[in-house]
Enzyme design. Structure first.
Site, PDB file in Angstrom:
ATOM      1  N   LYS A  82       0.813  -1.222   0.000  1.00 28.25           N
ATOM      2  CA  LYS A  82       0.000   0.000   0.000  1.00 28.25           C
ATOM      3  C   LYS A  82       0.842   1.266   0.000  1.00 28.25           C
ATOM      4  O   LYS A  82       0.367   2.322  -0.412  1.00 28.25           O
ATOM      5  CB  LYS A  82      -0.963  -0.020   1.170  1.00 28.25           C
ATOM      6  CG  LYS A  82      -2.026  -1.101   1.010  1.00 28.25           C
ATOM      7  CD  LYS A  82      -3.115  -1.024   2.044  1.00 28.25           C
ATOM      8  CE  LYS A  82      -4.211  -2.041   1.770  1.00 28.25           C
ATOM      9  NZ  LYS A  82      -3.757  -3.442   1.930  1.00 28.25           N
TER      10      LYS A  82
HETATM   11  C1  LIG Z   1      -4.373  -4.512   1.254  1.00 27.75           C
HETATM   12  C2  LIG Z   1      -3.610  -5.798   1.125  1.00 27.75           C
HETATM   13  C3  LIG Z   1      -4.008  -6.817   0.229  1.00 27.75           C
HETATM   14  C4  LIG Z   1      -5.282  -6.724  -0.595  1.00 27.75           C
HETATM   15  O1  LIG Z   1      -5.208  -5.772  -1.604  1.00 27.75           O
HETATM   16  P1  LIG Z   1      -6.516  -5.216  -2.338  1.00 27.75           P
HETATM   17  O2  LIG Z   1      -6.062  -4.097  -3.165  1.00 27.75           O
HETATM   18  O3  LIG Z   1      -7.439  -4.768  -1.221  1.00 27.75           O
HETATM   19  O4  LIG Z   1      -7.107  -6.338  -3.108  1.00 27.75           O
HETATM   20  C5  LIG Z   1      -3.211  -7.941   0.097  1.00 27.75           C
HETATM   21  N1  LIG Z   1      -2.097  -8.091   0.836  1.00 27.75           N
HETATM   22  C6  LIG Z   1      -1.685  -7.142   1.722  1.00 27.75           C
HETATM   23  C7  LIG Z   1      -0.460  -7.380   2.519  1.00 27.75           C
HETATM   24  C8  LIG Z   1      -2.413  -5.963   1.898  1.00 27.75           C
HETATM   25  O5  LIG Z   1      -2.010  -5.039   2.788  1.00 27.75           O
END
Ligand SMILES: *Cc1c(COP(=O)(O)O)cnc(C)c1O
Length: 475
Positions: A113
């Site tokens: 993120k």
């Molecule tokens: C947020 C997250 C996901 C999921 O991603 P999306 O964009 O919500 O599908 C997967 N793995 C980790 C470690 C995350 O922080």
């Protein structure tokens, strides 16, 4: 470039108009009016670009209301080796012939993120300065999102972050990562309650429209278009890393929750990147796997959401999924709106057996699979034994689900979404030892923590936000 709503009820808007917004006014999600096209010649010309300049080539096709020089400078200030640990920003490594990991977790909070959130911080600061505005971001977090938001917004002018988290319920690593921040514009609240209490408080504050307007309350949730746009870039970066010439096809497997990450892959494919398949990997919370296997989209009730060892994928519904469905039904906004009325009224819809559903794999390359706790443990062990690499639990879900979709001659790139140190307890369960703290994080749990403990009283929270923002509330 103009943006429209998936439900058809928004006049075409520019990037700057939707940047600070969540849902479109009609409850839909913003989508570019058409997908900008990238040619095979463009791709070949981009092979030598550094990440920030590749990002410029892609992002500038979607943003025409920031001066190109400003946008390029912004991207160069965000995507640096100092912040992301390597000049590649998102390096690709090979596990074995035809199987690659795309490393997305080298940013400040060790989860993918960061890649989008860091750009969002720069975009917000720019937009707020231009308009002479301030923004108070209010959020609830159980871990990764709040942390990434705080590290992206820390020290930025015009923005404050108020983040609620359930006291004592995040991992020690996640708690220390957030609460050790000392920036004047970051406010951590440890709520005496569970995550749902935190989320309810955020909803209650946002529902007070007078307060919301007066304090310029905003969010940074996963439906934000700019976050999705930032994520499109690394699909191009990875394709360039594992191919040697035009037209070579590559598949991607994406650990998925709210469908933001894999939706960015869909955008890249629609733009012309030669992607064979987009493999959606879920954990026990298989809302998306069920859709891609059967055509049935069924939102889960709170009590039916499993708490798993890949917690960032524990979702009851996939908030970005509507963007893909809009494309799937031929960009028919009335149809999309009708489908989401069914979601509201009946908890879901069923496209099984329809001509639309037949296009999911054929025209869009989407397939899926689900993984369990036992699969995660087995995958973490196997990958460590065979390749000497420790992967986190979410990445393990992806590697497990990717396996049956590998094809000769088509490299499979699995997205690594977090560092294993964030989920140390499960790594210990799988391997018998905890992963070492990544460089720079060794002293984390010894750092002094700064946070305020609060109850679940919404008025008390509002008072604290107002005080921090220097606003006097009417009595
Ligand atoms: C947020 C997250 C996901 C999921 O991603 P999306 O964009 O919500 O599908 C997967 N793995 C980790 C470690 C995350 O922080």
């Amino acid at each position: 470039m103009r943006y429209v709503s998936t439900r058809g009820g928004m006049p075409p808007a520019r990037f700057g108009d939707i940047l600070l917004e969540g849902l479109a006014p009609d409850g839909g999600l913003a989508m570019p009016q058409q997908w900008p096209q990238v040619s095979a010649a463009d791709l070949e010309a981009w092979r030598g670009l550094r990440y920030a300049d590749l990002a410029f080539e892609i992002v500038s096709r979607f943003v025409d209301d920031i001066a190109p020089d400003t946008l390029r400078a912004m991207l160069r200030s965000v995507y640096t080796e100092a912040v992301f640990g390597s000049a590649d920003i998102t390096p690709v490594s090979m596990l074995e012939s035809g199987l690659h990991l795309l490393h997305l977790s080298n940013g400040p909070t060790l989860a993918f993120k960061d890649i989008a959130m860091q750009l969002l911080g720069a975009l917000f600061e720019h937009a707020l300065a231009r308009d002479g505005r301030e923004l108070n971001i209010l959020g609830a977090t159980s871990g990764d999102t709040g942390s990434a938001a705080e590290y992206a917004m820390r020290g930025r002018r015009g923005v404050r972050v108020f983040m609620l988290s359930p006291a004592g319920r995040m991992s020690p690593f996640q708690t220390a990562q957030m609460f050790s921040l000392t920036d004047a514009n970051i406010f951590n609240f440890a709520v005496d309650g569970v995550f749902d209490d935190c989320q309810d408080m955020v909803k209650a504050v946002s529902a007070d429209l007078a307060f919301k307007r007066r304090l310029a309350i905003g969010t940074v949730n996963s439906i934000n278009w700019a976050r999705l746009l930032a994520q499109v870039v690394y699909y191009f970066k990875a394709w360039l890393a594992v191919t040697t010439g035009p037209g070579q096809r590559v598949s991607f497997t994406v650990p998925s929750g709210n469908f933001g990450n894999v939706c960015a892959g869909h955008a890249a494919r629609q733009m012309g990147l030669p992607i064979a398949r987009l493999v959606v990997a879920t954990n026990e919370n298989d809302v998306l796997d069920e859709f891609f296997r059967t055509g049935r989209y069924r939102v889960r009730h709170g009590a039916d959401v499993h708490q798993t060892s890949s917690p960032s994928m524990d979702i009851s519904k996939a908030s970005n999924f509507e963007r893909f469905v809009f494309d799937l039904v031929g960009r028919d906004a009335a149809r999309t709106a009708a489908l989401w009325r069914e979601v509201d009224a009946a908890g879901g819809f069923d496209l099984g057996g329809t001509a639309d559903f037949a296009r999911v794999d054929r025209d869009f390359g989407f397939v899926s699979g689900a993984s369990t706790h036992a699969d995660r443990l087995a995958t973490i062990r196997r990958v460590y034994r065979d390749f000497g690499v420790i992967v986190d639990t979410h990445t393990a879900d992806g590697l497990k689900v990717a396996q049956p979709w590998r094809e000769p001659g088509v490299p499979m790139v699995c997205l690594e979404t977090a560092k294993p140190a964030k989920f140390a307890a499960t790594i210990r369960e799988a391997l018998g030892f905890e992963p070492p703290a990544p460089p720079g994080w060794e002293d984390l749990t010894a750092r002094p923590l700064r946070f305020a403990s609060i109850g679940t009283d919404v008025d008390a929270l509002k008072a604290r936000i107002a005080t921090a923002a220097g606003v006097t509330l009417p009595a």
